[in-house]
Design an enzyme around this catalytic site. Sequence first.
Site, PDB file in Angstrom:
ATOM      1  N   ARG A  45       0.838  -1.221   0.000  1.00 16.10           N
ATOM      2  CA  ARG A  45       0.000   0.000   0.000  1.00 16.10           C
ATOM      3  C   ARG A  45       0.859   1.251   0.000  1.00 16.10           C
ATOM      4  NH1 ARG A  45      -4.095  -1.939   4.444  1.00 16.10           N
ATOM      5  NH2 ARG A  45      -2.069  -2.242   5.379  1.00 16.10           N
ATOM      6  N   GLU A 190      -4.442 -10.433  13.617  1.00 16.25           N
ATOM      7  CA  GLU A 190      -5.035 -10.056  12.330  1.00 16.25           C
ATOM      8  C   GLU A 190      -5.146  -8.536  12.260  1.00 16.25           C
ATOM      9  OE1 GLU A 190      -5.881 -12.382   9.808  1.00 16.25           O
ATOM     10  OE2 GLU A 190      -4.610 -13.420  11.219  1.00 16.25           O
ATOM     11  N   LYS A 205     -10.147 -21.173  10.025  1.00 10.17           N
ATOM     12  CA  LYS A 205      -9.194 -22.290   9.931  1.00 10.17           C
ATOM     13  C   LYS A 205      -9.898 -23.632  10.135  1.00 10.17           C
ATOM     14  CE  LYS A 205      -5.436 -19.358  11.604  1.00 10.17           C
ATOM     15  NZ  LYS A 205      -4.859 -18.766  12.827  1.00 10.17           N
TER      16      LYS A 205
HETATM   17  P1  NAP Z   1       0.389  -7.340   7.395  1.00 12.83           P
HETATM   18  O1  NAP Z   1       1.632  -7.403   8.196  1.00 12.83           O
HETATM   19  O2  NAP Z   1      -0.619  -6.320   7.753  1.00 12.83           O
HETATM   20  O3  NAP Z   1       0.793  -7.171   5.866  1.00 12.83           O
HETATM   21  C1  NAP Z   1      -0.149  -6.935   4.860  1.00 12.83           C
HETATM   22  C2  NAP Z   1       0.612  -6.426   3.637  1.00 12.83           C
HETATM   23  O4  NAP Z   1      -0.301  -6.289   2.553  1.00 12.83           O
HETATM   24  C3  NAP Z   1       1.278  -5.075   3.849  1.00 12.83           C
HETATM   25  O5  NAP Z   1       2.570  -5.061   3.280  1.00 12.83           O
HETATM   26  C4  NAP Z   1       0.365  -4.112   3.084  1.00 12.83           C
HETATM   27  O6  NAP Z   1       1.060  -3.026   2.528  1.00 12.83           O
HETATM   28  C5  NAP Z   1      -0.149  -5.012   1.974  1.00 12.83           C
HETATM   29  N1  NAP Z   1      -1.453  -4.594   1.500  1.00 12.83           N
HETATM   30  C6  NAP Z   1      -2.619  -4.578   2.166  1.00 12.83           C
HETATM   31  N2  NAP Z   1      -3.619  -4.124   1.389  1.00 12.83           N
HETATM   32  C7  NAP Z   1      -3.060  -3.837   0.202  1.00 12.83           C
HETATM   33  C8  NAP Z   1      -3.553  -3.286  -0.997  1.00 12.83           C
HETATM   34  N3  NAP Z   1      -4.838  -2.932  -1.125  1.00 12.83           N
HETATM   35  N4  NAP Z   1      -2.697  -3.125  -2.035  1.00 12.83           N
HETATM   36  C9  NAP Z   1      -1.401  -3.453  -1.913  1.00 12.83           C
HETATM   37  N5  NAP Z   1      -0.867  -3.968  -0.793  1.00 12.83           N
HETATM   38  C10 NAP Z   1      -1.687  -4.149   0.255  1.00 12.83           C
HETATM   39  O7  NAP Z   1      -0.380  -8.742   7.434  1.00 12.83           O
HETATM   40  P2  NAP Z   1       0.244 -10.171   7.723  1.00 12.83           P
HETATM   41  O8  NAP Z   1       0.251 -10.398   9.194  1.00 12.83           O
HETATM   42  O9  NAP Z   1       1.495 -10.353   6.962  1.00 12.83           O
HETATM   43  O10 NAP Z   1      -0.915 -11.105   7.148  1.00 12.83           O
HETATM   44  C11 NAP Z   1      -1.062 -11.331   5.764  1.00 12.83           C
HETATM   45  C12 NAP Z   1      -1.972 -12.527   5.535  1.00 12.83           C
HETATM   46  O11 NAP Z   1      -1.392 -13.678   6.141  1.00 12.83           O
HETATM   47  C13 NAP Z   1      -3.354 -12.390   6.181  1.00 12.83           C
HETATM   48  O12 NAP Z   1      -4.273 -13.058   5.368  1.00 12.83           O
HETATM   49  C14 NAP Z   1      -3.199 -13.141   7.492  1.00 12.83           C
HETATM   50  O13 NAP Z   1      -4.418 -13.648   7.975  1.00 12.83           O
HETATM   51  C15 NAP Z   1      -2.290 -14.254   7.076  1.00 12.83           C
HETATM   52  N6  NAP Z   1      -1.491 -14.861   8.129  1.00 12.83           N
HETATM   53  C16 NAP Z   1      -0.799 -14.090   8.994  1.00 12.83           C
HETATM   54  C17 NAP Z   1       0.013 -14.696   9.937  1.00 12.83           C
HETATM   55  C18 NAP Z   1       0.817 -13.880  10.898  1.00 12.83           C
HETATM   56  O14 NAP Z   1       1.453 -14.472  11.800  1.00 12.83           O
HETATM   57  N7  NAP Z   1       0.855 -12.565  10.790  1.00 12.83           N
HETATM   58  C19 NAP Z   1       0.099 -16.089  10.001  1.00 12.83           C
HETATM   59  C20 NAP Z   1      -0.639 -16.866   9.091  1.00 12.83           C
HETATM   60  C21 NAP Z   1      -1.422 -16.230   8.164  1.00 12.83           C
HETATM   61  P3  NAP Z   1       1.764  -1.888   3.459  1.00 12.83           P
HETATM   62  O15 NAP Z   1       2.819  -2.617   4.222  1.00 12.83           O
HETATM   63  O16 NAP Z   1       2.297  -0.901   2.527  1.00 12.83           O
HETATM   64  O17 NAP Z   1       0.663  -1.386   4.341  1.00 12.83           O
HETATM   65  N1  HSE Z   2      -3.768 -13.981  13.707  1.00 13.66           N
HETATM   66  C1  HSE Z   2      -3.458 -15.337  13.487  1.00 13.66           C
HETATM   67  C2  HSE Z   2      -3.152 -16.016  14.809  1.00 13.66           C
HETATM   68  C3  HSE Z   2      -2.282 -15.464  12.572  1.00 13.66           C
HETATM   69  O1  HSE Z   2      -2.898 -15.315  15.786  1.00 13.66           O
HETATM   70  O2  HSE Z   2      -3.203 -17.242  14.877  1.00 13.66           O
HETATM   71  C4  HSE Z   2      -1.986 -16.889  12.167  1.00 13.66           C
HETATM   72  O3  HSE Z   2      -2.984 -17.397  11.352  1.00 13.66           O
END
Ligand code: NAP
Ligand code: HSE
Length: 436
Positions: A45, A190, A205
Amino acid sequence: MKPVKVGVLGLGTVGCGSVNVLTRNAEEIARRAGRQIEVTMAAVRDLDRPRICGTEGIRLTTDPFEVANDPEVEIVLELMGGTELAREVAVAALEQGKHVVTANKALIATHGNELFELAQQKGVMVAFEAAVAGGIPIIKAVREGLAANQIQWLAGIINGTGNFILTEMRDKGRAFNDVLKEAQELGYAEADPTFDVEGIDAAHKLTILASIAFGVPLQFDRAMTEGITKITAEDVAYAEELGYRIKHLGVARKAESGIELRVHPTLIPERQLIANVDGVMNAVLVMGDAVGPTLYYGAGAGDEPTASAVVADVVDVVRAMTADPENRVPHLAFQPDALQDLPILPIEQIETAYYLRISVEDKPGVLADITRILGENEISIEAFMQKDNVDGSSQVPVVLLTHKTLEGRMNQAISAIEALNCVDGSVMRIRMETLD
Ligand code: NAP
Ligand code: HSE
């Protein structure tokens, strides 16, 4: 052979974790995949935001469709989160014959049926190992490793943030909001943390796990979801006195008349391994008719644990790129035309045991009233405990454990108990599972 070109949507916790792992382990990964893997494009973004990964050699854009439409990109990693834009970009990528790897459980639980059908038509893959239980290879384990079994039930701690909060509250007496803030800073939560604490993320999940375990279409809207926000320190302490731990559990069970699909705080006997899974760790207990119980444990969230699953999917996709699409592992474990139309059971038809905490006036006849109501609803009591009043009031907490009963019966009993004059406020109900 030419490197496989990968486009990444999102360079946040998981996106950057995946770039870091792909870069650091490039040689080892190429030896496994049979080709070099190169990240050429990424969408974010905010182009100026500092990243936890290097972006040299990666063309950055703010338009996710630019990545999905790039003719050189063969695999799109959807790591942005959300459902609508993520769905549109995934559809665009699949329409153009690109493979999609995602960590997005909300996307798969709500739009997976459509995405899998499209992928099938186009002869490409949608891979989603990272969507369930972070770094634990649970999709592969259930879909492939347990393919010989009739899966009877599975139960899991499948939200790292929720488990981290419950553990810190129990072990260190920390306040709910304080621990949630730390989970956000660590990148576990999240974008909307109510998904974690209200059980929505776990229900996404669980929906996926139930589909690959039982061969039914994804039906997130039928999952019963209850969060952890009402759990008090007293409940945690009383549960421990009775030999139980409170965990936020997802339970999917194949019953005669349908499938149970429910996420709620649960009392588990403390002797069970899964009751001792703490912090951000996740665990899934799966019962197969041939293998018996199997337990899978590992980090449920965080940049590199999740990247471990994302990159494993990329390797799988690269290995399968030259294989006949008809002979790949089906997305939902069962062949698409062999999915069953089993109903997801309404919660009233589910049978479980219960912990009840009731605030009552400390006077004769009160317990008789409560036990009479339970008896009238054919609910039998397993254990009983009356605690001292804490603040000098005339109300005391009474804690009951019941044997298994139908949720519908328990609802009736709770309504009748709450209507008693001697009972103050609502009855706290927590479901119990022995997991034997
Ligand atoms: P995050 O840290 O918030 O990262 C999201 C990324 O997507 C950011 O780089 C953001 O850009 C980009 N983004 C969001 N909307 C966008 C748009 N409209 N256009 C272009 N780029 C966009 O989220 P995350 O924790 O990595 O999670 C990502 C996915 O993985 C989610 O579906 C989450 O449920 C899943 N997940 C997360 C984890 C975890 O431990 N965090 C574990 C398993 C699964 P900017 O950085 O520029 O804002
Ligand atoms: N928000 C999620 C968690 C990330 O805490 O389990 C992994 O899916």
